[in-house]
Design a protein around this motif. Structure first.
Motif, PDB file in Angstrom:
ATOM      1  N   VAL A   1      -2.279   2.604  -4.170  1.00  0.00           N
ATOM      2  CA  VAL A   1      -2.182   4.052  -3.951  1.00  0.00           C
ATOM      3  C   VAL A   1      -0.858   4.568  -4.495  1.00  0.00           C
ATOM      4  CG1 VAL A   1      -1.971   5.848  -2.179  1.00  0.00           C
ATOM      5  CG2 VAL A   1      -3.734   4.096  -1.974  1.00  0.00           C
ATOM      6  N   GLY A   2       0.179   3.753  -4.325  1.00  0.00           N
ATOM      7  CA  GLY A   2       1.498   4.153  -4.798  1.00  0.00           C
ATOM      8  C   GLY A   2       1.542   4.429  -6.284  1.00  0.00           C
ATOM      9  N   ARG A   3       0.831   3.621  -7.076  1.00  0.00           N
ATOM     10  CA  ARG A   3       0.832   3.824  -8.528  1.00  0.00           C
ATOM     11  C   ARG A   3       0.221   5.169  -8.890  1.00  0.00           C
ATOM     12  NH1 ARG A   3       2.351   0.222 -11.751  1.00  0.00           N
ATOM     13  NH2 ARG A   3       2.042  -1.430 -10.204  1.00  0.00           N
ATOM     14  N   PHE A   4      -0.845   5.557  -8.180  1.00  0.00           N
ATOM     15  CA  PHE A   4      -1.485   6.847  -8.462  1.00  0.00           C
ATOM     16  C   PHE A   4      -0.583   8.008  -8.062  1.00  0.00           C
ATOM     17  CE2 PHE A   4      -3.946  10.440  -6.781  1.00  0.00           C
ATOM     18  CZ  PHE A   4      -4.568  10.863  -7.940  1.00  0.00           C
ATOM     19  N   ILE A   5      -0.018   7.951  -6.860  1.00  0.00           N
ATOM     20  CA  ILE A   5       0.776   9.099  -6.404  1.00  0.00           C
ATOM     21  C   ILE A   5       2.102   9.205  -7.164  1.00  0.00           C
ATOM     22  CG2 ILE A   5      -0.288   9.126  -4.124  1.00  0.00           C
ATOM     23  CD1 ILE A   5       2.195   7.822  -2.982  1.00  0.00           C
ATOM     24  N   ARG A   6       2.587   8.086  -7.717  1.00  0.00           N
ATOM     25  CA  ARG A   6       3.795   8.158  -8.542  1.00  0.00           C
ATOM     26  C   ARG A   6       3.494   8.763  -9.913  1.00  0.00           C
ATOM     27  NH1 ARG A   6       8.255   4.642  -7.238  1.00  0.00           N
ATOM     28  NH2 ARG A   6       8.575   4.153  -9.441  1.00  0.00           N
ATOM     29  N   ASN A   7       2.395   8.327 -10.545  1.00  0.00           N
ATOM     30  CA  ASN A   7       2.044   8.838 -11.868  1.00  0.00           C
ATOM     31  C   ASN A   7       1.698  10.321 -11.850  1.00  0.00           C
ATOM     32  OD1 ASN A   7       2.508   6.370 -12.983  1.00  0.00           O
ATOM     33  ND2 ASN A   7       0.365   5.814 -13.246  1.00  0.00           N
TER      34      ASN A   7
ATOM     35  N   PHE B   1       6.612  10.054  -0.034  1.00  0.00           N
ATOM     36  CA  PHE B   1       5.506   9.235   0.429  1.00  0.00           C
ATOM     37  C   PHE B   1       5.809   7.804  -0.010  1.00  0.00           C
ATOM     38  CE2 PHE B   1       2.642  13.082   0.431  1.00  0.00           C
ATOM     39  CZ  PHE B   1       2.335  13.011   1.788  1.00  0.00           C
ATOM     40  N   ARG B   2       5.553   6.844   0.847  1.00  0.00           N
ATOM     41  CA  ARG B   2       5.816   5.450   0.487  1.00  0.00           C
ATOM     42  C   ARG B   2       4.846   4.998  -0.600  1.00  0.00           C
ATOM     43  NH1 ARG B   2       3.798   0.595   1.926  1.00  0.00           N
ATOM     44  NH2 ARG B   2       2.485   1.540   3.529  1.00  0.00           N
ATOM     45  N   SER B   3       5.386   4.511  -1.695  1.00  0.00           N
ATOM     46  CA  SER B   3       4.559   4.041  -2.815  1.00  0.00           C
ATOM     47  C   SER B   3       4.818   2.571  -3.123  1.00  0.00           C
ATOM     48  CB  SER B   3       4.840   4.879  -4.071  1.00  0.00           C
ATOM     49  OG  SER B   3       6.199   4.770  -4.449  1.00  0.00           O
ATOM     50  N   MET B   4       5.719   1.953  -2.391  1.00  0.00           N
ATOM     51  CA  MET B   4       6.083   0.567  -2.661  1.00  0.00           C
ATOM     52  C   MET B   4       5.890  -0.316  -1.429  1.00  0.00           C
ATOM     53  SD  MET B   4       9.535   0.658  -4.969  1.00  0.00           S
ATOM     54  CE  MET B   4       9.524   1.301  -6.636  1.00  0.00           C
TER      55      MET B   4
ATOM     56  N   ILE C   1      -2.426   6.094   2.221  1.00  0.00           N
ATOM     57  CA  ILE C   1      -1.301   5.157   2.285  1.00  0.00           C
ATOM     58  C   ILE C   1      -1.452   4.230   3.485  1.00  0.00           C
ATOM     59  CG2 ILE C   1       1.202   4.987   2.666  1.00  0.00           C
ATOM     60  CD1 ILE C   1       1.467   7.615   1.091  1.00  0.00           C
ATOM     61  N   ARG C   2      -1.854   4.789   4.604  1.00  0.00           N
ATOM     62  CA  ARG C   2      -2.025   3.995   5.829  1.00  0.00           C
ATOM     63  C   ARG C   2      -3.097   2.918   5.646  1.00  0.00           C
ATOM     64  NH1 ARG C   2       1.045   2.937   9.859  1.00  0.00           N
ATOM     65  NH2 ARG C   2       1.418   5.130  10.382  1.00  0.00           N
ATOM     66  N   LEU C   3      -4.193   3.248   4.949  1.00  0.00           N
ATOM     67  CA  LEU C   3      -5.280   2.301   4.744  1.00  0.00           C
ATOM     68  C   LEU C   3      -4.977   1.275   3.654  1.00  0.00           C
ATOM     69  CD1 LEU C   3      -8.353   4.751   4.933  1.00  0.00           C
ATOM     70  CD2 LEU C   3      -7.549   3.159   6.711  1.00  0.00           C
ATOM     71  N   ASP C   4      -4.117   1.624   2.713  1.00  0.00           N
ATOM     72  CA  ASP C   4      -3.875   0.773   1.546  1.00  0.00           C
ATOM     73  C   ASP C   4      -2.929  -0.391   1.836  1.00  0.00           C
ATOM     74  OD1 ASP C   4      -3.982   0.104  -1.295  1.00  0.00           O
ATOM     75  OD2 ASP C   4      -1.946   0.872  -1.397  1.00  0.00           O
TER      76      ASP C   4
END
Length: 252
Positions: free
Chosen positions: A146-152, A63-66, A36-39
């Motif tokens: 990254v957010g799309r992956f961790i949400r799905n 975790f922040r996804s947006m 998340i930090r790198l994305d």
């Protein structure tokens, strides 16, 4: 088994489950934090105020996804809401003038700034708006890569294990709602969903999550059903079904 006994056993299970899982997945938590930090720019974790059991308001962690301006974009994207009624109409408003005030009929009206509307049409529009209590966007443009992956994969939900340890939530229960959604569910036929514990997963998640044709009324009914009938046996069945429901294929 009475509700008080169920509560104590449920709480003991929550503490043991959340504590053990945090220890086991700590390497994953660190890896996701780095990704998340790198994305994208912004904090690793995100919190919002949510409403749980008995309308208790607490800080809800993810975790922040947006994008960091995601909350500010909600109003601009209301027309994309999947829960929005297809036949919803705009409230008909008219200019408020001296002539209107002097010669308007005895029929009551609602006044806002320099506009007015018929009170019956206003109440109909308000009722229509309250029927769309939940917000959901397909292919939400606010979500990061990254957010799309961790949400799905529901990885973004893992920080809620700390909410469970704190006692804000249970492992199984009704999802705690944002304030703007919860305030629309305080009518007599809907408020019952807040009598059940807030949860990481629940009855709605294992039966309806990921479907294209979402039904807000059915979601409320499922939440009320759980609040009235939850038990350790029901929680166990929901937990068993959760991994399959979590690996959804729709971008929600």
């Amino acid at each position: 088994m009475n509700k008080q006994t169920t509560f104590f056993i449920k709480r003991a299970f929550d503490i043991a489950f959340a504590g053990t899982l945090i220890l086991l997945i700590s390497p994953l938590l660190l890896l996701v934090s780095l990704a998340i930090r790198l994305d994208s720019k912004g904090p690793i974790f995100y919190y919002s105020y949510r409403v749980g059991q008995n309308y208790k308001i607490f800080k809800f962690y993810k975790f922040r996804s947006m994008r960091t301006d995601a909350d500010q974009l909600v109003d601009q994207m209301k027309h994309l809401n999947q829960y929005q009624a297809e036949d919803q109409k705009q409230l008909e408003e008219f200019e408020l003038t001296r002539h209107t005030i002097a010669y308007h009929s005895d029929e009551p009206m609602v006044i806002k700034d320099t506009k007015y509307a018929d009170v019956n049409r206003f109440e109909d529009h308000k009722s229509q708006d309250n029927s769309n209590s939940f917000v959901k966007f397909k292919n939400d443009p606010r979500i990061t890569r990254v957010g799309r992956f961790i949400r799905n994969t529901s990885i973004d939900e893992l920080p809620q294990l700390f909410n469970i340890l704190k006692g804000d939530m249970s492992v199984v229960g009704n999802r705690p709602l944002p304030l703007y959604e919860a305030e629309k569910l305080t009518t007599d036929n809907r408020v019952g969903r807040f009598l059940g514990p807030a949860g990481l997963t629940g009855l709605w998640q294992v039966t309806e999550r990921g479907k294209d044709n979402v039904d807000p009324e059915n979601r409320v009914k499922l939440d009320i059903e759980y609040a009235k009938n939850y038990s350790l046996w029901m929680d166990l069945k929901i937990l068993i079904k959760t991994p399959i429901a979590a690996l959804q294929h729709e971008n929600v």
